[in-house]
Design a protein around this motif. Sequence first.
Motif, PDB file in Angstrom:
ATOM      1  N   SER A  12       0.842  -1.195   0.000  1.00 58.19           N
ATOM      2  CA  SER A  12       0.000   0.000   0.000  1.00 58.19           C
ATOM      3  C   SER A  12       0.875   1.242   0.000  1.00 58.19           C
ATOM      4  CB  SER A  12      -0.922   0.013   1.227  1.00 58.19           C
ATOM      5  OG  SER A  12      -1.880  -1.017   1.149  1.00 58.19           O
ATOM      6  N   VAL A  13       0.586   2.153  -0.894  1.00 59.73           N
ATOM      7  CA  VAL A  13       1.322   3.410  -0.960  1.00 59.73           C
ATOM      8  C   VAL A  13       0.324   4.545  -1.120  1.00 59.73           C
ATOM      9  CG1 VAL A  13       3.355   2.321  -1.975  1.00 59.73           C
ATOM     10  CG2 VAL A  13       1.612   3.315  -3.463  1.00 59.73           C
ATOM     11  N   VAL A  14       0.819   5.735  -0.892  1.00 59.68           N
ATOM     12  CA  VAL A  14       0.015   6.931  -1.101  1.00 59.68           C
ATOM     13  C   VAL A  14       0.367   7.478  -2.483  1.00 59.68           C
ATOM     14  CG1 VAL A  14      -0.507   9.258  -0.282  1.00 59.68           C
ATOM     15  CG2 VAL A  14      -0.062   7.425   1.364  1.00 59.68           C
ATOM     16  N   GLU A  15      -0.630   8.015  -3.143  1.00 55.25           N
ATOM     17  CA  GLU A  15      -0.434   8.557  -4.484  1.00 55.25           C
ATOM     18  C   GLU A  15       0.813   9.437  -4.544  1.00 55.25           C
ATOM     19  OE1 GLU A  15      -3.859  10.697  -5.815  1.00 55.25           O
ATOM     20  OE2 GLU A  15      -3.704   9.876  -7.845  1.00 55.25           O
ATOM     21  N   LYS A  16       1.529   9.317  -5.659  1.00 53.09           N
ATOM     22  CA  LYS A  16       2.757  10.049  -5.971  1.00 53.09           C
ATOM     23  C   LYS A  16       4.005   9.420  -5.373  1.00 53.09           C
ATOM     24  CE  LYS A  16       0.443  14.475  -6.723  1.00 53.09           C
ATOM     25  NZ  LYS A  16       0.372  15.923  -6.373  1.00 53.09           N
ATOM     26  N   GLU A  17       3.832   8.421  -4.546  1.00 57.13           N
ATOM     27  CA  GLU A  17       5.007   7.706  -4.047  1.00 57.13           C
ATOM     28  C   GLU A  17       5.523   6.770  -5.136  1.00 57.13           C
ATOM     29  OE1 GLU A  17       4.067   7.270   0.753  1.00 57.13           O
ATOM     30  OE2 GLU A  17       4.256   5.508  -0.521  1.00 57.13           O
ATOM     31  N   ASP A  18       6.815   6.464  -5.074  1.00 58.84           N
ATOM     32  CA  ASP A  18       7.393   5.456  -5.954  1.00 58.84           C
ATOM     33  C   ASP A  18       7.255   4.092  -5.281  1.00 58.84           C
ATOM     34  OD1 ASP A  18      10.266   7.533  -6.934  1.00 58.84           O
ATOM     35  OD2 ASP A  18       8.122   7.661  -7.421  1.00 58.84           O
ATOM     36  N   VAL A  19       7.082   3.058  -6.083  1.00 59.95           N
ATOM     37  CA  VAL A  19       6.941   1.721  -5.503  1.00 59.95           C
ATOM     38  C   VAL A  19       7.640   0.717  -6.415  1.00 59.95           C
ATOM     39  CG1 VAL A  19       4.684   1.398  -6.640  1.00 59.95           C
ATOM     40  CG2 VAL A  19       5.304  -0.015  -4.661  1.00 59.95           C
ATOM     41  N   THR A  20       8.315  -0.260  -5.796  1.00 61.25           N
ATOM     42  CA  THR A  20       9.005  -1.303  -6.548  1.00 61.25           C
ATOM     43  C   THR A  20       8.417  -2.658  -6.206  1.00 61.25           C
ATOM     44  OG1 THR A  20      11.080  -0.075  -6.712  1.00 61.25           O
ATOM     45  CG2 THR A  20      11.204  -2.455  -6.966  1.00 61.25           C
ATOM     46  N   LEU A  21       8.066  -3.401  -7.240  1.00 60.99           N
ATOM     47  CA  LEU A  21       7.535  -4.753  -7.088  1.00 60.99           C
ATOM     48  C   LEU A  21       8.657  -5.736  -7.437  1.00 60.99           C
ATOM     49  CD1 LEU A  21       4.107  -4.254  -8.889  1.00 60.99           C
ATOM     50  CD2 LEU A  21       4.743  -3.695  -6.538  1.00 60.99           C
ATOM     51  N   ASP A  22       8.899  -6.668  -6.533  1.00 61.28           N
ATOM     52  CA  ASP A  22      10.023  -7.586  -6.711  1.00 61.28           C
ATOM     53  C   ASP A  22       9.600  -8.875  -7.417  1.00 61.28           C
ATOM     54  OD1 ASP A  22      11.240  -6.767  -3.385  1.00 61.28           O
ATOM     55  OD2 ASP A  22      11.596  -5.790  -5.315  1.00 61.28           O
ATOM     56  N   CYS A  23      10.513  -9.412  -8.193  1.00 60.60           N
ATOM     57  CA  CYS A  23      10.292 -10.685  -8.880  1.00 60.60           C
ATOM     58  C   CYS A  23      11.613 -11.429  -8.936  1.00 60.60           C
ATOM     59  CB  CYS A  23       9.746 -10.455 -10.283  1.00 60.60           C
ATOM     60  SG  CYS A  23       9.626 -11.967 -11.282  1.00 60.60           S
ATOM     61  N   VAL A  24      11.611 -12.651  -8.437  1.00 64.31           N
ATOM     62  CA  VAL A  24      12.796 -13.509  -8.496  1.00 64.31           C
ATOM     63  C   VAL A  24      12.390 -14.788  -9.209  1.00 64.31           C
ATOM     64  CG1 VAL A  24      14.461 -14.832  -7.165  1.00 64.31           C
ATOM     65  CG2 VAL A  24      13.770 -12.555  -6.384  1.00 64.31           C
ATOM     66  N   TYR A  25      13.220 -15.249 -10.107  1.00 62.18           N
ATOM     67  CA  TYR A  25      12.850 -16.428 -10.886  1.00 62.18           C
ATOM     68  C   TYR A  25      13.939 -17.494 -10.805  1.00 62.18           C
ATOM     69  CZ  TYR A  25      16.047 -14.400 -14.302  1.00 62.18           C
ATOM     70  OH  TYR A  25      17.146 -13.878 -14.913  1.00 62.18           O
ATOM     71  N   GLU A  26      13.538 -18.715 -11.133  1.00 60.35           N
ATOM     72  CA  GLU A  26      14.461 -19.848 -11.188  1.00 60.35           C
ATOM     73  C   GLU A  26      14.254 -20.564 -12.508  1.00 60.35           C
ATOM     74  OE1 GLU A  26      13.688 -20.921  -6.482  1.00 60.35           O
ATOM     75  OE2 GLU A  26      14.096 -22.541  -7.906  1.00 60.35           O
ATOM     76  N   THR A  27      15.341 -20.862 -13.175  1.00 61.42           N
ATOM     77  CA  THR A  27      15.272 -21.639 -14.396  1.00 61.42           C
ATOM     78  C   THR A  27      16.639 -22.201 -14.711  1.00 61.42           C
ATOM     79  OG1 THR A  27      14.703 -21.611 -16.745  1.00 61.42           O
ATOM     80  CG2 THR A  27      15.653 -19.598 -15.857  1.00 61.42           C
ATOM     81  N   ARG A  28      16.664 -23.358 -15.342  1.00 60.09           N
ATOM     82  CA  ARG A  28      17.917 -23.951 -15.788  1.00 60.09           C
ATOM     83  C   ARG A  28      18.172 -23.624 -17.251  1.00 60.09           C
ATOM     84  NH1 ARG A  28      17.323 -30.051 -13.206  1.00 60.09           N
ATOM     85  NH2 ARG A  28      17.292 -29.423 -11.024  1.00 60.09           N
ATOM     86  N   ASP A  29      17.209 -22.998 -17.878  1.00 57.27           N
ATOM     87  CA  ASP A  29      17.339 -22.675 -19.289  1.00 57.27           C
ATOM     88  C   ASP A  29      18.246 -21.465 -19.479  1.00 57.27           C
ATOM     89  OD1 ASP A  29      13.842 -23.341 -19.469  1.00 57.27           O
ATOM     90  OD2 ASP A  29      15.493 -24.711 -19.854  1.00 57.27           O
ATOM     91  N   THR A  30      18.946 -21.453 -20.585  1.00 58.77           N
ATOM     92  CA  THR A  30      19.822 -20.318 -20.878  1.00 58.77           C
ATOM     93  C   THR A  30      19.088 -19.245 -21.683  1.00 58.77           C
ATOM     94  OG1 THR A  30      20.615 -21.452 -22.849  1.00 58.77           O
ATOM     95  CG2 THR A  30      21.898 -21.734 -20.817  1.00 58.77           C
ATOM     96  N   THR A  31      18.027 -19.640 -22.339  1.00 61.23           N
ATOM     97  CA  THR A  31      17.245 -18.692 -23.127  1.00 61.23           C
ATOM     98  C   THR A  31      15.811 -18.704 -22.625  1.00 61.23           C
ATOM     99  OG1 THR A  31      18.634 -19.098 -25.060  1.00 61.23           O
ATOM    100  CG2 THR A  31      16.522 -18.010 -25.426  1.00 61.23           C
ATOM    101  N   TYR A  32      15.342 -17.572 -22.213  1.00 59.54           N
ATOM    102  CA  TYR A  32      13.989 -17.497 -21.669  1.00 59.54           C
ATOM    103  C   TYR A  32      13.483 -16.063 -21.788  1.00 59.54           C
ATOM    104  CZ  TYR A  32      16.920 -16.067 -17.723  1.00 59.54           C
ATOM    105  OH  TYR A  32      17.871 -15.452 -16.946  1.00 59.54           O
ATOM    106  N   TYR A  33      12.194 -15.902 -21.478  1.00 63.57           N
ATOM    107  CA  TYR A  33      11.568 -14.587 -21.537  1.00 63.57           C
ATOM    108  C   TYR A  33      10.908 -14.294 -20.195  1.00 63.57           C
ATOM    109  CZ  TYR A  33      12.093 -15.021 -26.574  1.00 63.57           C
ATOM    110  OH  TYR A  33      12.614 -15.168 -27.835  1.00 63.57           O
ATOM    111  N   LEU A  34      10.948 -13.053 -19.809  1.00 62.90           N
ATOM    112  CA  LEU A  34      10.306 -12.591 -18.586  1.00 62.90           C
ATOM    113  C   LEU A  34       9.245 -11.551 -18.928  1.00 62.90           C
ATOM    114  CD1 LEU A  34      13.551 -12.224 -16.480  1.00 62.90           C
ATOM    115  CD2 LEU A  34      11.760 -13.915 -16.096  1.00 62.90           C
ATOM    116  N   PHE A  35       8.156 -11.590 -18.185  1.00 65.19           N
ATOM    117  CA  PHE A  35       7.029 -10.723 -18.468  1.00 65.19           C
ATOM    118  C   PHE A  35       6.497 -10.097 -17.181  1.00 65.19           C
ATOM    119  CE2 PHE A  35       5.919 -12.232 -22.783  1.00 65.19           C
ATOM    120  CZ  PHE A  35       6.693 -13.376 -22.844  1.00 65.19           C
ATOM    121  N   TRP A  36       5.859  -8.954 -17.357  1.00 63.25           N
ATOM    122  CA  TRP A  36       5.021  -8.390 -16.311  1.00 63.25           C
ATOM    123  C   TRP A  36       3.631  -8.156 -16.911  1.00 63.25           C
ATOM    124  CZ3 TRP A  36       5.346  -7.655 -11.154  1.00 63.25           C
ATOM    125  CH2 TRP A  36       6.614  -7.776 -10.543  1.00 63.25           C
ATOM    126  N   TYR A  37       2.616  -8.578 -16.125  1.00 63.08           N
ATOM    127  CA  TYR A  37       1.233  -8.338 -16.491  1.00 63.08           C
ATOM    128  C   TYR A  37       0.541  -7.618 -15.340  1.00 63.08           C
ATOM    129  CZ  TYR A  37       1.251 -11.496 -20.540  1.00 63.08           C
ATOM    130  OH  TYR A  37       1.489 -12.091 -21.755  1.00 63.08           O
TER     131      TYR A  37
END
Lengths: 115, 114
Positions: A12-37
């Motif tokens: 929860s933040v107040v309008e005009k504040e900056d906010v960071t959403l964290d994402c950590v992933y695991e994969t053994r693949d060398t080629t992959y794609y990351l998305f945000w929805y």
Amino acid sequence: AQKVTQAQTEISVVEKEDVTLDCVYETRDTTYYLFWYKQPPSGELVFLIRRNSFDEQNEISGRYSWNFQKSTSSFNFTITASQVVDSAVYFCALRHRYNFNKFYFGSGTKLNVKP
Amino acid sequence: DAGVTQSPTHLIKTRGQQVTLRCSPKSGHDTVSWYQQALGQGPQFIFQYYEEEERQRGNFPDRFSGHQFPNYSSELNVNALLLGDSALYLCASSSGTGGQETQYFGPGTRLLVL
């Protein structure tokens, strides 16, 4: 195995504040794609960004920016000067390059922006 | 240009019944994927259809089946409904299966099993 972790369940933040959403992933693949929805209350998943594993350049699109760091397997999303309309659930997702569009989603982070 | 459409928007069924959900892909897209999103969770991949065939499947039982028609639209069928099948069912479309394409999602069908 492919796995995406979004440790922040709700922010929860107040309008005009900056906010960071964290994402950590695991994969053994060398080629992959990351998305945000973004998923507003209506339910539809709205595509925000796609990054290739071989392109670690950070990206900025208006108030949105993304920080991709392969060394820490993270793909964080920052909203600058948040607005009430940014309130939604945000999902990070991982897809292997040749895996026929099969996505692995995180559990999502619910962002509440208060006026 | 119409995006991905799904019908119905909401559905209420009882245990043991069968349900059919429908999806029309975005114009120009030929690949349809289905996802189940339980409350408070991220979407889980059910299966994907391309050229009227199931190309890949997630960890879902055979009660979940699908079909793709020549016009690329798709149906998801769930038999012998369980309470745990209550969820938002999302359809996503893309062009081809090469792996570089972005999926576009529909608004989903909210299924409630009583």
